[in-house]
Design a protein around this motif. Structure first.
Motif, PDB file in Angstrom:
ATOM      1  N   ILE A  60      -1.350   2.643   6.430  1.00 13.10           N
ATOM      2  CA  ILE A  60      -2.555   3.197   5.916  1.00 13.10           C
ATOM      3  C   ILE A  60      -2.022   3.858   4.610  1.00 13.10           C
ATOM      4  O   ILE A  60      -2.777   3.517   3.693  1.00 13.10           O
ATOM      5  CB  ILE A  60      -2.814   4.402   6.686  1.00 13.10           C
ATOM      6  N   SER A  61      -0.945   4.356   4.381  1.00 17.27           N
ATOM      7  CA  SER A  61      -0.485   4.813   3.068  1.00 17.27           C
ATOM      8  C   SER A  61      -0.192   3.711   2.202  1.00 17.27           C
ATOM      9  O   SER A  61      -0.494   3.716   0.815  1.00 17.27           O
ATOM     10  CB  SER A  61       0.799   5.553   3.158  1.00 17.27           C
ATOM     11  N   ASP A  62       0.444   2.421   2.460  1.00 11.31           N
ATOM     12  CA  ASP A  62       0.545   1.513   1.594  1.00 11.31           C
ATOM     13  C   ASP A  62      -0.670   0.851   1.304  1.00 11.31           C
ATOM     14  O   ASP A  62      -0.964   0.494   0.008  1.00 11.31           O
ATOM     15  CB  ASP A  62       1.395   0.431   2.228  1.00 11.31           C
ATOM     16  N   MET A  63      -1.788   0.853   1.892  1.00 14.26           N
ATOM     17  CA  MET A  63      -3.069   0.147   1.869  1.00 14.26           C
ATOM     18  C   MET A  63      -3.784   0.913   0.802  1.00 14.26           C
ATOM     19  O   MET A  63      -4.504   0.795  -0.145  1.00 14.26           O
ATOM     20  CB  MET A  63      -3.940  -0.174   3.001  1.00 14.26           C
ATOM     21  N   ALA A  64      -3.714   2.447   0.880  1.00 16.41           N
ATOM     22  CA  ALA A  64      -4.239   3.415   0.196  1.00 16.41           C
ATOM     23  C   ALA A  64      -3.689   3.631  -1.378  1.00 16.41           C
ATOM     24  O   ALA A  64      -4.546   3.262  -2.379  1.00 16.41           O
ATOM     25  CB  ALA A  64      -4.025   4.711   0.522  1.00 16.41           C
ATOM     26  N   VAL A  65      -2.424   3.075  -1.336  1.00 13.48           N
ATOM     27  CA  VAL A  65      -1.713   2.823  -2.783  1.00 13.48           C
ATOM     28  C   VAL A  65      -2.016   1.692  -3.514  1.00 13.48           C
ATOM     29  O   VAL A  65      -2.374   1.492  -4.755  1.00 13.48           O
ATOM     30  CB  VAL A  65      -0.255   2.928  -2.591  1.00 13.48           C
ATOM     31  N   ASN A  66      -2.441   0.532  -2.796  1.00 11.18           N
ATOM     32  CA  ASN A  66      -2.911  -0.828  -3.145  1.00 11.18           C
ATOM     33  C   ASN A  66      -4.269  -0.622  -3.606  1.00 11.18           C
ATOM     34  O   ASN A  66      -4.927  -1.775  -3.908  1.00 11.18           O
ATOM     35  CB  ASN A  66      -2.554  -1.764  -2.349  1.00 11.18           C
ATOM     36  N   GLY A  67      -5.213   0.333  -3.388  1.00  8.28           N
ATOM     37  CA  GLY A  67      -6.503   0.428  -3.672  1.00  8.28           C
ATOM     38  C   GLY A  67      -7.504  -0.016  -2.603  1.00  8.28           C
ATOM     39  O   GLY A  67      -8.631  -0.172  -2.833  1.00  8.28           O
ATOM     40  N   SER A  68      -7.072   0.016  -1.398  1.00  2.82           N
ATOM     41  CA  SER A  68      -8.112  -0.543  -0.148  1.00  2.82           C
ATOM     42  C   SER A  68      -8.680   0.823   0.192  1.00  2.82           C
ATOM     43  O   SER A  68      -8.186   2.067   0.002  1.00  2.82           O
ATOM     44  CB  SER A  68      -7.198  -0.781   1.106  1.00  2.82           C
ATOM     45  N   GLY A  69      -9.847   0.619   0.462  1.00  2.00           N
ATOM     46  CA  GLY A  69     -10.639   1.674   0.916  1.00  2.00           C
ATOM     47  C   GLY A  69     -10.481   2.353   2.452  1.00  2.00           C
ATOM     48  O   GLY A  69      -9.944   1.544   3.032  1.00  2.00           O
ATOM     49  N   ILE A  70     -11.186   3.242   2.790  1.00  2.00           N
ATOM     50  CA  ILE A  70     -11.125   3.751   4.113  1.00  2.00           C
ATOM     51  C   ILE A  70     -11.533   2.854   4.846  1.00  2.00           C
ATOM     52  O   ILE A  70     -10.837   2.634   6.144  1.00  2.00           O
ATOM     53  CB  ILE A  70     -11.633   5.361   4.201  1.00  2.00           C
ATOM     54  N   ARG A  71     -12.789   2.390   4.665  1.00  2.00           N
ATOM     55  CA  ARG A  71     -13.455   1.523   5.921  1.00  2.00           C
ATOM     56  C   ARG A  71     -12.978   0.300   5.964  1.00  2.00           C
ATOM     57  O   ARG A  71     -12.527  -0.288   6.941  1.00  2.00           O
ATOM     58  CB  ARG A  71     -14.799   1.451   5.554  1.00  2.00           C
ATOM     59  N   ASP A  72     -12.370  -0.196   4.850  1.00  2.00           N
ATOM     60  CA  ASP A  72     -11.594  -1.658   4.717  1.00  2.00           C
ATOM     61  C   ASP A  72     -10.228  -1.482   5.782  1.00  2.00           C
ATOM     62  O   ASP A  72      -9.854  -2.254   6.472  1.00  2.00           O
ATOM     63  CB  ASP A  72     -11.171  -2.093   3.258  1.00  2.00           C
ATOM     64  N   THR A  73      -9.388  -0.198   5.306  1.00  2.00           N
ATOM     65  CA  THR A  73      -8.356  -0.103   5.884  1.00  2.00           C
ATOM     66  C   THR A  73      -8.508   0.107   7.506  1.00  2.00           C
ATOM     67  O   THR A  73      -7.822  -0.515   8.312  1.00  2.00           O
ATOM     68  CB  THR A  73      -7.726   1.166   5.705  1.00  2.00           C
ATOM     69  N   ALA A  74      -9.584   0.857   8.060  1.00  2.00           N
ATOM     70  CA  ALA A  74      -9.928   0.905   9.306  1.00  2.00           C
ATOM     71  C   ALA A  74      -9.942  -0.133  10.012  1.00  2.00           C
ATOM     72  O   ALA A  74      -9.790  -0.657  11.144  1.00  2.00           O
ATOM     73  CB  ALA A  74     -10.802   1.934   9.308  1.00  2.00           C
ATOM     74  N   ARG A  75     -10.893  -1.144   9.357  1.00  2.00           N
ATOM     75  CA  ARG A  75     -11.296  -2.415   9.926  1.00  2.00           C
ATOM     76  C   ARG A  75     -10.089  -3.437  10.104  1.00  2.00           C
ATOM     77  O   ARG A  75      -9.977  -4.077  11.075  1.00  2.00           O
ATOM     78  CB  ARG A  75     -12.368  -3.264   8.863  1.00  2.00           C
ATOM     79  N   VAL A  76      -9.281  -3.397   9.086  1.00  2.00           N
ATOM     80  CA  VAL A  76      -8.188  -4.274   9.143  1.00  2.00           C
ATOM     81  C   VAL A  76      -7.044  -3.760  10.146  1.00  2.00           C
ATOM     82  O   VAL A  76      -6.467  -4.828  11.010  1.00  2.00           O
ATOM     83  CB  VAL A  76      -7.265  -4.394   7.851  1.00  2.00           C
ATOM     84  N   LEU A  77      -6.825  -2.638  10.266  1.00  2.00           N
ATOM     85  CA  LEU A  77      -5.786  -2.038  11.200  1.00  2.00           C
ATOM     86  C   LEU A  77      -6.282  -1.709  12.473  1.00  2.00           C
ATOM     87  O   LEU A  77      -5.696  -1.305  13.660  1.00  2.00           O
ATOM     88  CB  LEU A  77      -5.146  -0.708  10.847  1.00  2.00           C
ATOM     89  N   HIS A  78      -7.896  -1.770  12.965  1.00  2.00           N
ATOM     90  CA  HIS A  78      -8.456  -1.948  14.144  1.00  2.00           C
ATOM     91  C   HIS A  78      -8.469  -0.457  14.702  1.00  2.00           C
ATOM     92  O   HIS A  78      -8.019  -0.121  15.670  1.00  2.00           O
ATOM     93  CB  HIS A  78      -8.030  -2.609  15.178  1.00  2.00           C
TER      94      HIS A  78
END
Length: 50
Positions: free
Chosen positions: A16-34
């Protein structure tokens, strides 16, 4: 230890932290990580307090 919900895993919390640093949004992160978008938000809030 076996977790019933993926959002509790330390590896997922780090992703979650890594994806946030790389600019992923909240919904995108949630979708990818299930996981729930609420879980993503709460984890990011915890990281900014530290």
């Amino acid at each position: 230890m076996q977790y019933a919900y993926q959002g509790y895993l330390p590896d997922v919390k780090q992703k979650i932290s890594d994806m946030a640093v790389n600019g992923s949004g909240i919904r995108d992160t949630a979708r990818v990580l299930h996981i729930s978008p609420t879980t993503v938000i709460e984890e990011l809030k915890k990281r900014t307090r530290d």
